[in-house]
Design a protein around this motif. Sequence first.
Motif, PDB file in Angstrom:
ATOM      1  N   VAL A  46       0.846  -1.215   0.000  1.00  0.00           N
ATOM      2  CA  VAL A  46       0.000   0.000   0.000  1.00  0.00           C
ATOM      3  C   VAL A  46       0.871   1.251   0.000  1.00  0.00           C
ATOM      4  O   VAL A  46       0.596   2.217  -0.718  1.00  0.00           O
ATOM      5  N   LEU A  47       1.941   1.230   0.780  1.00  0.00           N
ATOM      6  CA  LEU A  47       2.845   2.385   0.817  1.00  0.00           C
ATOM      7  C   LEU A  47       3.482   2.637  -0.549  1.00  0.00           C
ATOM      8  O   LEU A  47       3.564   3.788  -1.004  1.00  0.00           O
ATOM      9  N   LEU A  48       3.910   1.567  -1.216  1.00  0.00           N
ATOM     10  CA  LEU A  48       4.520   1.720  -2.547  1.00  0.00           C
ATOM     11  C   LEU A  48       3.522   2.289  -3.550  1.00  0.00           C
ATOM     12  O   LEU A  48       3.852   3.180  -4.338  1.00  0.00           O
ATOM     13  N   ALA A  49       2.294   1.772  -3.528  1.00  0.00           N
ATOM     14  CA  ALA A  49       1.285   2.239  -4.478  1.00  0.00           C
ATOM     15  C   ALA A  49       0.847   3.671  -4.166  1.00  0.00           C
ATOM     16  O   ALA A  49       0.516   4.443  -5.070  1.00  0.00           O
ATOM     17  N   TYR A  50       0.863   4.029  -2.891  1.00  0.00           N
ATOM     18  CA  TYR A  50       0.406   5.355  -2.463  1.00  0.00           C
ATOM     19  C   TYR A  50       1.485   6.424  -2.671  1.00  0.00           C
ATOM     20  O   TYR A  50       1.184   7.608  -2.894  1.00  0.00           O
ATOM     21  N   PHE A  51       2.723   5.997  -2.654  1.00  0.00           N
ATOM     22  CA  PHE A  51       3.865   6.915  -2.656  1.00  0.00           C
ATOM     23  C   PHE A  51       3.838   7.939  -3.796  1.00  0.00           C
ATOM     24  O   PHE A  51       3.970   9.147  -3.546  1.00  0.00           O
ATOM     25  N   PRO A  52       3.693   7.515  -5.072  1.00  0.00           N
ATOM     26  CA  PRO A  52       3.789   8.509  -6.164  1.00  0.00           C
ATOM     27  C   PRO A  52       2.690   9.555  -6.154  1.00  0.00           C
ATOM     28  O   PRO A  52       2.826  10.580  -6.797  1.00  0.00           O
ATOM     29  N   PHE A  53       1.602   9.299  -5.436  1.00  0.00           N
ATOM     30  CA  PHE A  53       0.451  10.204  -5.488  1.00  0.00           C
ATOM     31  C   PHE A  53       0.261  10.950  -4.168  1.00  0.00           C
ATOM     32  O   PHE A  53      -0.813  11.493  -3.909  1.00  0.00           O
ATOM     33  N   SER A  54       1.289  10.961  -3.362  1.00  0.00           N
ATOM     34  CA  SER A  54       1.172  11.561  -2.042  1.00  0.00           C
ATOM     35  C   SER A  54       2.269  12.602  -1.822  1.00  0.00           C
ATOM     36  O   SER A  54       3.148  12.798  -2.665  1.00  0.00           O
ATOM     37  N   LEU A  72       4.619  12.215   0.085  1.00  0.00           N
ATOM     38  CA  LEU A  72       5.890  11.508   0.287  1.00  0.00           C
ATOM     39  C   LEU A  72       6.815  11.661  -0.913  1.00  0.00           C
ATOM     40  O   LEU A  72       8.009  11.395  -0.809  1.00  0.00           O
ATOM     41  N   LEU A  73       6.270  12.068  -2.044  1.00  0.00           N
ATOM     42  CA  LEU A  73       7.078  12.166  -3.260  1.00  0.00           C
ATOM     43  C   LEU A  73       8.013  13.369  -3.238  1.00  0.00           C
ATOM     44  O   LEU A  73       8.678  13.659  -4.224  1.00  0.00           O
ATOM     45  N   HIS A  74       8.120  14.059  -2.114  1.00  0.00           N
ATOM     46  CA  HIS A  74       9.045  15.195  -2.042  1.00  0.00           C
ATOM     47  C   HIS A  74      10.491  14.741  -2.208  1.00  0.00           C
ATOM     48  O   HIS A  74      11.362  15.553  -2.508  1.00  0.00           O
ATOM     49  N   MET A  75      10.729  13.437  -2.041  1.00  0.00           N
ATOM     50  CA  MET A  75      12.116  12.950  -2.156  1.00  0.00           C
ATOM     51  C   MET A  75      12.700  13.218  -3.547  1.00  0.00           C
ATOM     52  O   MET A  75      13.709  13.913  -3.664  1.00  0.00           O
TER      53      MET A  75
END
Length: 330
Positions: free
Chosen positions: A263-271, A273-276
């Motif tokens: 869930v974290l991997l799938a959610y990452f690009p759209f959240s 969290l993508l500030h990295m």
Amino acid sequence: MGAWFSFISVVVLILVAWVGVKGMGLYTLFGIIVPYLAVLTFLVGIIYRIVQWANVPVPFRIPTTGGQQKSHSWVKASPLDNPTTTAGVIGRMILEVFAFRSLFRNTRLELRDGPKLDYGSNKWLWLAALAFHYSFLVIFLRHFRFFADPVPGFVTLLESVDGFFEAGIPGLFITDIIVVLALLYLFLRRAAVPQLRYISLASDYFPLFLLLGLTLSGILMRYFVRVDIVSVKELASGLVSFRPTVPEGIGSIFFVHLFLLSVLLAYFPFSKLLHMPGVFFSPTRNLANNSRMVRHINPWDYPVKVHTYEEYEDEFREKMKEVGLPVEKE
């Protein structure tokens, strides 16, 4: 409301994985299909967002600055906070990526005795963010033990440094404690400070609860609810080599952990969290502030037909004279 919604959402995710594996026996779904779909979503999402950012026009120099720009020789410039060269930009980015320099310089508005408004230090936020990111990185690298055979030397080195306390069996990893404390601080900061609580949304709480669930399920497996490590490594190696099989005997808690990671991997690009990767595409960070030395021309400028005053006067000179308006040419 946002905090409760996020908390309940993560609890539901945990129950979905638990019931799906323990009650319905959907080992292939939660052990193979969901992780592959999550990785695919992660890769496609990251590429899409990066391409989207790369195509955004940046016609102006808009670096944010925290110091004096280079100008006269007798004025002291700030090469890192206000870089005018590519080397300065690289130095600034290194400090931003590895030391969160802008967060270190962050301040907060405080109401003090008097009463009067003043700016106060906000170093605890910087410290918690730094502790979380580096602990999470170490934990991520430690997981290479499950994918590689033989285990890489740097993983063994990291484990020996991380477990220097040599407390308990299995050994206690200090990053396991730090990452939980950092996440709890980041959550309590939003929940306890009224101003932050007012502007916080479910999208601010959900990643924190999701990361807490992921971390705590991993800690449970390591220290309290033992799982078959050999079978876990067989499944992990199979996923990486695209020859996945789900061995018998893996505890249900492992599938909860794997599902939360998916869930974290799938959610990452759209959240958020993508500030990295986003920091590398930010024109407020990756541009040199040399506008006093270099004339920058907007590459997207196109010729614009204008109507000059001379043309205007030529067109209306006689009428302007008739009503008594002054003209430049007779």
